[in-house]
Design a protein around this motif. Structure first.
Motif, PDB file in Angstrom:
ATOM      1  N   PHE A 177       1.088  -0.728  -0.458  1.00 15.99           N
ATOM      2  CA  PHE A 177       0.477   0.696  -0.060  1.00 15.99           C
ATOM      3  C   PHE A 177       0.578   1.407  -0.198  1.00 15.99           C
ATOM      4  O   PHE A 177       0.759   2.661  -0.723  1.00 15.99           O
ATOM      5  N   LYS A 178       1.809   1.056   0.473  1.00 13.01           N
ATOM      6  CA  LYS A 178       2.735   2.347   0.607  1.00 13.01           C
ATOM      7  C   LYS A 178       4.054   2.778  -0.146  1.00 13.01           C
ATOM      8  O   LYS A 178       3.032   3.887  -0.953  1.00 13.01           O
ATOM      9  N   ASN A 179       3.758   1.284  -1.241  1.00 11.98           N
ATOM     10  CA  ASN A 179       4.455   2.052  -2.389  1.00 11.98           C
ATOM     11  C   ASN A 179       3.308   2.786  -3.354  1.00 11.98           C
ATOM     12  O   ASN A 179       4.120   3.227  -4.199  1.00 11.98           O
ATOM     13  N   ALA A 180       1.975   2.092  -3.113  1.00 15.26           N
ATOM     14  CA  ALA A 180       0.854   1.608  -4.582  1.00 15.26           C
ATOM     15  C   ALA A 180       0.834   3.673  -4.033  1.00 15.26           C
ATOM     16  O   ALA A 180       0.394   4.192  -5.004  1.00 15.26           O
ATOM     17  N   ALA A 181       0.831   4.052  -2.680  1.00 15.98           N
ATOM     18  CA  ALA A 181       0.611   5.142  -2.284  1.00 15.98           C
ATOM     19  C   ALA A 181       0.984   6.088  -3.096  1.00 15.98           C
ATOM     20  O   ALA A 181       0.528   7.510  -3.809  1.00 15.98           O
ATOM     21  N   THR A 182       2.576   6.437  -3.136  1.00 12.24           N
ATOM     22  CA  THR A 182       3.406   7.919  -4.153  1.00 12.24           C
ATOM     23  C   THR A 182       2.901   6.929  -5.814  1.00 12.24           C
ATOM     24  O   THR A 182       3.008   8.037  -6.298  1.00 12.24           O
ATOM     25  N   SER A 183       1.920   6.290  -6.211  1.00  9.61           N
ATOM     26  CA  SER A 183       1.511   6.600  -8.071  1.00  9.61           C
ATOM     27  C   SER A 183      -0.461   6.008  -7.970  1.00  9.61           C
ATOM     28  O   SER A 183      -0.695   7.447  -9.119  1.00  9.61           O
ATOM     29  N   LEU A 184      -0.807   5.899  -7.935  1.00  9.09           N
ATOM     30  CA  LEU A 184      -2.064   6.083  -7.839  1.00  9.09           C
ATOM     31  C   LEU A 184      -2.810   7.322  -7.216  1.00  9.09           C
ATOM     32  O   LEU A 184      -3.150   7.879  -6.067  1.00  9.09           O
ATOM     33  N   SER A 185      -4.523   7.331  -7.876  1.00 10.04           N
ATOM     34  CA  SER A 185      -4.568   8.263  -7.217  1.00 10.04           C
ATOM     35  C   SER A 185      -5.497   8.061  -5.688  1.00 10.04           C
ATOM     36  O   SER A 185      -5.551   6.872  -5.712  1.00 10.04           O
ATOM     37  N   LEU A 186      -5.786   8.850  -4.907  1.00 14.05           N
ATOM     38  CA  LEU A 186      -6.496   8.615  -3.516  1.00 14.05           C
ATOM     39  C   LEU A 186      -7.725   7.295  -3.773  1.00 14.05           C
ATOM     40  O   LEU A 186      -7.456   6.478  -3.089  1.00 14.05           O
ATOM     41  N   VAL A 187      -8.713   7.442  -4.427  1.00 11.95           N
ATOM     42  CA  VAL A 187      -9.428   6.668  -4.737  1.00 11.95           C
ATOM     43  C   VAL A 187      -8.873   5.632  -4.836  1.00 11.95           C
ATOM     44  O   VAL A 187      -9.448   4.199  -5.045  1.00 11.95           O
TER      45      VAL A 187
END
Length: 667
Positions: A359-369
């Motif tokens: 999740f932490k890695n994804a938070a740098t590239s994914l939109s909030l939704v």
């Protein structure tokens, strides 16, 4: 004793029943985290309300209900072994006694001379059997009720009980109590016109000796935030007119709608109290998701860590958590760092740490939704709620959609993903920690009342704001495929309107983020239809004074939407500020709806027929367009699948719920 119980049997309350069910599920090897004890108890209570015994249920249950059959049967056996009954058994067993021992029934018939029942429209089948068994032979029964206020079918209530009363008791005298002492003439006339469209009802029309009162005040906002701000401004105006905050109530169809209202009330320093539920950001599912997001921004957040480490359950019990806490204290590190060290030896902990890293890695590239969707998917949080299939779980899913709607609004601001996440958490923190400006703990304190329509029944307020008057909310989207459900939604609307004594506002939004909280949603959100019930209100019941409407942008009173016989399709004030004029450029409300017959406008939506990406489709209101994308699998759950269409008359694509998209292919 005739049923095998001692005369000193115990009566189990809710907590006793829950403890027994929890123990029973453990013995049966059923994961209580996937299907909670409460879910089984609610299903069993419903079955008992319909006088469906375990043996009867076994004969009619579907393949997917076989587990429910076993649990119901074992639960009843466990109660019997304990010499106990729950509340549902009290009537269930009495009706069984009456059926199996007619002499006993006859003795009670001789003893009971008269039977009086209040709120008869809310009775269920087992109550009906109890009443008719005792009262039918002599007809010594008086019931009071209003079929137009039958709104509890989800609890097992059966409107047929009151509709068929004269058939059950031939020769019964019917007295219609049609004088209303609460509402003004304007309010009653509008409410009567709405409810008279129901076919399954006893004909009657409320009247009052009161004066005309004030016409209904209506408003449509660009989105739910503007709708909520309008409500707050009007509340402050009313307060300045020597009315109290306690004289004012705001109604909504679903608990998820309270979020925008709460934020606006806090911003406008208006004290409020939510009845029948927690404040939005205090609800379990919202706090769980926030804890996951907080942990990504601040891995040292111990409270967030403790909330999510076993949510949903992943086999990390109190002992595992105790070991993490001990190690963190010993080494002076955060709980997350301690968990990382211990994860090599514990599979559940290893999986949890891996999830947080993902999740932490994804938070740098994914939109909030997209990030929230990832958390819901990878943890199994959403699928777990969907498997429960009970009203509580459905309400939680609605709250998650609303939560994603808030996240979606942050997505529009052009920040990088980490900045979006931080800003979102800051916004939520401010909304959830702000105190009401006045202390409302005492009984005589001043506050505006917020509640669902179901909770409003039986109450009255001088001023009522009826929010969310939109298709999909009133009537609710889960009711659109059944004529009986639509009629109950109409009764619910009627109940809400007749709570108002002097003034009622009917408000709605052009877009609502809870229906657009998915990745890829365009900035306009999901366009909302005005509620079909608004079409039934006579136009002379609606105020034409634009001062009642928005102070943002110009105002146009819409009064000709293709209605017939003096009726109109929707009586709303349309604000032309912001970007709402794009909806008016193609004259949706007049040109296209006029071409639709009244019958087709009121028909339930149909499923699109084998719609695929790139295919040209037609919509009865939005016109023709091309399918841009389909998110989800309609064969698994068409109500959770979204179809994005670029309509020819719109600059940006529009995302619709697949099940109710009302699209047809163009060959």
């Amino acid at each position: 004793k005739k049923l095998g119980f001692n005369s000193d049997f115990s009566i189990y309350d809710e907590q006793d029943s829950k403890a027994l069910m929890k123990q029973l599920l453990k013995e049966l090897g059923i994961d209580s985290n996937k299907t909670t004890p409460q879910s089984f108890l609610e299903k069993i209570d419903y079955l008992k309300s319909q006088y469906i015994l375990p043996g009867d249920y076994r004969k009619t249950a579907s393949f997917h209900e076989q587990k429910d059959v076993v649990v119901y049967d074992e639960y009843q056996k466990a109660l019997f072994r304990s010499g106990a009954m729950d509340f549902g058994d009290l009537l269930l067993h009495v009706v069984t006694l009456f059926k199996e021992h007619p002499n006993l029934l006859e003795s009670y018939r001789r003893e009971i001379r008269y039977i009086l029942v209040d709120e008869y429209q809310d009775t269920n089948h087992v109550q009906y059997l109890f009443l008719t068994a005792l009262g039918k032979p002599r007809g010594n029964v008086l019931v009071v009720g209003d079929d137009d206020q039958a709104i509890y079918s989800f609890r097992g209530a059966n409107i047929r009980n009151i509709l068929d009363f004269e058939k059950d008791f031939p020769g019964a005298k019917v007295v219609r109590l049609e004088e209303n002492y609460r509402s003004s003439k304007f309010i009653l006339r509008a409410a009567n016109k709405i409810i008279e469209k129901n076919k399954e009802r006893k004909k009657k029309e409320l009247w009052t000796a009161r004066d005309e009162g004030q016409p209904l005040r209506c408003f449509i906002g660009h989105n739910e935030a503007e709708e909520a701000e309008f409500i707050c401004r009007e509340i402050l105006k009313i307060k300045n007119e020597e009315l109290s905050f306690k004289d004012i109530a705001v109604f909504y169809r679903t608990n998820a709608q309270s979020r925008a209202l709460e934020e606006a009330l806090i911003d406008y320093h208006i004290p409020y109290r939510i009845f029948g539920g927690l404040k939005f950001y205090d609800r379990k599912e919202i706090k769980d998701l926030l804890a996951y997001l907080k942990l990504l921004v601040n891995p040292s957040d111990s409270q967030a860590f403790l909330r999510v480490i076993n949510t949903p359950a992943r086999g990390l019990g109190p002992k595992s958590i105790e070991n993490i806490v001990k190690l963190a204290k010993k080494e002076g590190t955060s709980l997350m760092q301690a968990a990382l060290k211990l994860s090599m030896n514990t599979k559940g902990l290893k999986n949890f740490v891996a999830l947080i890293k993902e999740f932490k890695n994804a938070a740098t590239s994914l939109s909030l939704v997209e990030l929230i969707d990832l958390i819901l998917d990878r943890t199994g949080y959403l699928s777990g709620l969907m498997e429960m299939k009970d009203p509580v779980a459905e309400s939680r899913i609605d709250n998650i959609k609303e939560f994603k709607g808030v996240a979606w609004s942050v997505n529009q601001e052009g920040l990088n993903p980490i900045e979006q996440l931080q800003k979102f958490l800051d916004r939520v923190s401010l909304s959830s920690t702000n105190e009401n400006p006045e202390n409302i703990s005492s009984d005589d304190a001043e506050f505006v009342s917020l509640m669902t329509l179901h909770l409003a029944k039986g109450l009255e307020f001088p001023v009522v704001f009826f929010s969310g008057m939109e298709e999909g909310l009133v009537p609710h989207y889960r009711s659109l495929e059944s004529e009986a459900d639509i009629e109950e939604e109409r009764r619910l609307c009627y109940v809400g309107m007749t709570r108002a004594m002097n003034i009622i506002y009917l408000t709605l939004a052009n877009t609502r983020s809870m229906f657009a909280g998915n990745a890829g949603t365009v900035s306009t959100g999901f366009y909302r239809y005005p509620s079909r019930f608004l079409r039934d209100i006579p136009i002379d019941c609606i105020s034409e004074d634009s001062n009642f409407f928005s102070e943002i942008g110009s105002v146009e009173s819409v009064s000709d939407l293709g209605g017939e016989d003096g009726e109109v399709d929707s009586h709303v004030a349309v604000t032309t500020g912001y970007e709402i004029d794009k909806f008016l450029e193609v004259d949706l409300r007049k040109q296209k709806r006029k071409d639709m017959s009244r019958q087709s406008r009121r028909s339930t939506f149909k499923l699109p027929d084998n719609v695929e990406n790139g295919m040209r489709v037609s919509h009865p209101v939005f016109g023709e367009g091309v399918v841009d994308r389909i998110d989800g699998d309609p064969e698994i759950d068409s109500s959770q699948t979204f179809i994005t269409v670029q309509f020819d008359d719109f600059d940006e694509p529009m995302k619709l719920v697949y099940k109710w998209s009302n699209l047809s292919r163009i060959n």
